[in-house]
Design an enzyme around this catalytic site. Structure first.
Site, PDB file in Angstrom:
ATOM      1  N   LYS A 112       0.726  -0.534  -0.060  1.00 22.84           N
ATOM      2  CA  LYS A 112      -0.231  -0.240  -0.098  1.00 22.84           C
ATOM      3  C   LYS A 112       1.035   1.584   0.088  1.00 22.84           C
ATOM      4  CE  LYS A 112      -4.322  -1.776   1.810  1.00 22.84           C
ATOM      5  NZ  LYS A 112      -5.171  -1.459   2.964  1.00 22.84           N
ATOM      6  N   LYS A 197      -6.081  -9.771  -5.141  1.00 24.31           N
ATOM      7  CA  LYS A 197      -7.701 -10.146  -4.377  1.00 24.31           C
ATOM      8  C   LYS A 197      -8.505  -9.385  -3.981  1.00 24.31           C
ATOM      9  CE  LYS A 197      -7.596  -8.189   0.599  1.00 24.31           C
ATOM     10  NZ  LYS A 197      -6.973  -7.429   1.066  1.00 24.31           N
ATOM     11  N   LYS A 200     -12.314  -4.204  -0.984  1.00 26.65           N
ATOM     12  CA  LYS A 200     -13.314  -3.285  -1.348  1.00 26.65           C
ATOM     13  C   LYS A 200     -12.735  -2.617  -1.492  1.00 26.65           C
ATOM     14  CE  LYS A 200     -13.756  -3.903   3.159  1.00 26.65           C
ATOM     15  NZ  LYS A 200     -12.999  -3.328   3.925  1.00 26.65           N
TER      16      LYS A 200
HETATM   17  P1  AMP Z   1     -11.081  -6.020   5.484  1.00 30.20           P
HETATM   18  O1  AMP Z   1     -12.450  -5.376   3.971  1.00 30.20           O
HETATM   19  O2  AMP Z   1      -9.986  -5.823   5.089  1.00 30.20           O
HETATM   20  O3  AMP Z   1     -11.283  -5.250   6.355  1.00 30.20           O
HETATM   21  O4  AMP Z   1     -11.595  -7.161   5.408  1.00 30.20           O
HETATM   22  C1  AMP Z   1     -12.429  -8.811   6.734  1.00 30.20           C
HETATM   23  C2  AMP Z   1     -11.861  -9.727   6.393  1.00 30.20           C
HETATM   24  O5  AMP Z   1     -12.253  -9.884   4.940  1.00 30.20           O
HETATM   25  C3  AMP Z   1     -10.872 -10.033   6.704  1.00 30.20           C
HETATM   26  O6  AMP Z   1     -11.414 -10.719   7.558  1.00 30.20           O
HETATM   27  C4  AMP Z   1     -10.581 -10.346   5.817  1.00 30.20           C
HETATM   28  O7  AMP Z   1      -9.017 -11.926   5.471  1.00 30.20           O
HETATM   29  C5  AMP Z   1     -11.079 -10.643   4.860  1.00 30.20           C
HETATM   30  N1  AMP Z   1     -11.898 -10.537   3.380  1.00 30.20           N
HETATM   31  C6  AMP Z   1     -11.284  -9.222   2.542  1.00 30.20           C
HETATM   32  N2  AMP Z   1     -11.033  -9.359   0.973  1.00 30.20           N
HETATM   33  C7  AMP Z   1     -11.180 -10.708   1.158  1.00 30.20           C
HETATM   34  C8  AMP Z   1     -11.240 -11.304  -0.251  1.00 30.20           C
HETATM   35  N3  AMP Z   1     -10.792 -11.536  -1.333  1.00 30.20           N
HETATM   36  N4  AMP Z   1     -10.742 -12.769   0.314  1.00 30.20           N
HETATM   37  C9  AMP Z   1     -11.001 -13.890   0.977  1.00 30.20           C
HETATM   38  N5  AMP Z   1     -11.349 -13.361   2.669  1.00 30.20           N
HETATM   39  C10 AMP Z   1     -11.234 -11.434   2.322  1.00 30.20           C
END
Ligand code: AMP
Ligand code: TRP
Length: 341
Positions: A112, A197, A200
């Protein structure tokens, strides 16, 4: 009973990756089998450029979606990170345990910060220290297990290292946590770029399925997913990342496994069609419940108020113990007024 802690960042609309990689497991398993605590980590939403009004809106939306995905406040605790001061209090103490080198080795920081610098922007200091705040989130609750997607495994490993180091130096204070990853879909990939990945906060809309996408939008995105050259449907993450991603999504939505699903599909077209329908079916109930909850914002607010109260009571004693252990002088309690009279 094991304490489980996990969180989601309100930096964008939640995606199918969040759902399959994390939230679904929280609702289907963790809240039933453990003393589970789930947090909308809004402080983590300020580590990159942010708009205050959007952060507030996304925080409320993430809370609503967690409940829509099936988290039940009767079974688990759901709250907003900034409502509980213990996270920030403990984070500073852990900054005095972590090292600068450790922080700079974090893959997510390297990616990042490089991206931000390439754009000519500046990197917030909080982006560097963010894994320490995440460690504080976990350690304040004495969580033994942290259900996350694969991208967070390194951060949980850091929380583990900091817990062990603190305990060795200052006496046993923290439970040493470990990450638990889902069996399939631990890393859902971007449909347009199956080697990165599905995140969002990324800009590539057509490759990201959002939890609130209408069925037609889901269908379009999945049918247009980038697949690999070749025609045969085989499960090969390295060689055929696009097809492997679809197989994993389908497996996660239907409870199957990617290898056997590969053998029952004759073409990429058929696989895409089945995957689109399986995703639509998985998201349907979440979207319906989200709509109901949006009609009752008072309910969501009350869940968050009560959740923060419960969370504070859980975190406070551990953080106080850490303050004492590391050498901070306890404040003198106010003399009881009645006793003085
Ligand atoms: P975040 O959106 O980064 O806050 O992620 C929240 C949760 O969703 C965390 O446990 C991440 O590891 C999981 N997560 C986010 N994006 C993915 C993805 N593309 N595939 C699997 N898990 C994800
Ligand atoms: N850093 C995590 C992410 O980006 C979110 C998070 C913050 C988290 N604190 C946490 C996850 C504590 C698990 C436990 O996904």
């Amino acid at each position: 009973m094991t304490r489980v802690f996990s969180g989601v960042k309100p930096t964008g609309h939640l995606t199918l990756g969040n759902y399959l990689g994390a939230m679904r497991q929280w609702a289907a398993v963790d809240q039933h089998e453990a003393d589970a605590v789930f947090c909308i980590v809004d402080l983590h939403g300020m580590t990159v450029d942010h708009d205050p009004a959007r952060l507030r809106r996304l925080t409320r939306q993430a809370a609503t979606l967690l409940l829509a995905a099936g988290l039940d406040p009767e079974l688990c605790t759901v709250f907003v990170q900034s409502h509980v001061d213990e996270h920030a209090r403990l984070s500073y103490v852990l900054e005095c345990v972590a090292t600068d080198g450790e922080m700079r080795r974090m893959i997510q920081y390297k990616d990042k910060s490089a991206r931000e610098r390439a754009r000519g922007g500046s990197v917030r200091l909080s982006l560097l220290t963010y894994p320490v705040l995440m460690a504080a989130d976990i350690l304040a609750y004495g969580a033994g297990e942290v259900p996350v997607g694969d991208d967070q495994a390194q951060h949980v490993e850091l929380a583990r290292d900091l817990a062990v180091r603190f305990n060795q130096r200052y006496g046993h204070t923290f439970v040493v946590p470990k990450a638990t990853l889902p069996r399939v879909a631990a890393r859902v990939m971007n449909l347009q770029e199956p080697t990165s990945k599905m995140g969002k906060s990324d800009d590539s809309g057509p490759g990201i399925v959002y939890l609130l996408d209408e069925p037609d939008v889901v269908r379009r995105k999945v049918l247009r997913a980038v697949t690999d050259s070749g025609r045969e449907v085989v499960y090969d993450r390295e060689g055929r990342p696009g097809v492997a991603n679809l197989l994993e999504i389908l497996a996660a939505c239907t409870g199957g496994n990617p290898e056997s699903l590969a053998s029952v599909h004759q073409s990429y077209g058929a696989l895409k069609k089945d995957t689109a329908e399986a995703v639509i079916e998985a998201l349907g109930p979440v979207q319906a419940r989200h709509k109901e909850l949006c009609a009752d914002p008072g309910y969501v607010e009350e869940v968050l108020r009560h959740g923060a109260e419960k969370a504070r009571a859980m975190a406070r004693p551990t953080v106080d113990t850490a303050y004492r252990a590391i050498g901070l002088l306890p404040p003198v309690a106010e003399p009881a007024l009645n006793a003085a009279r």
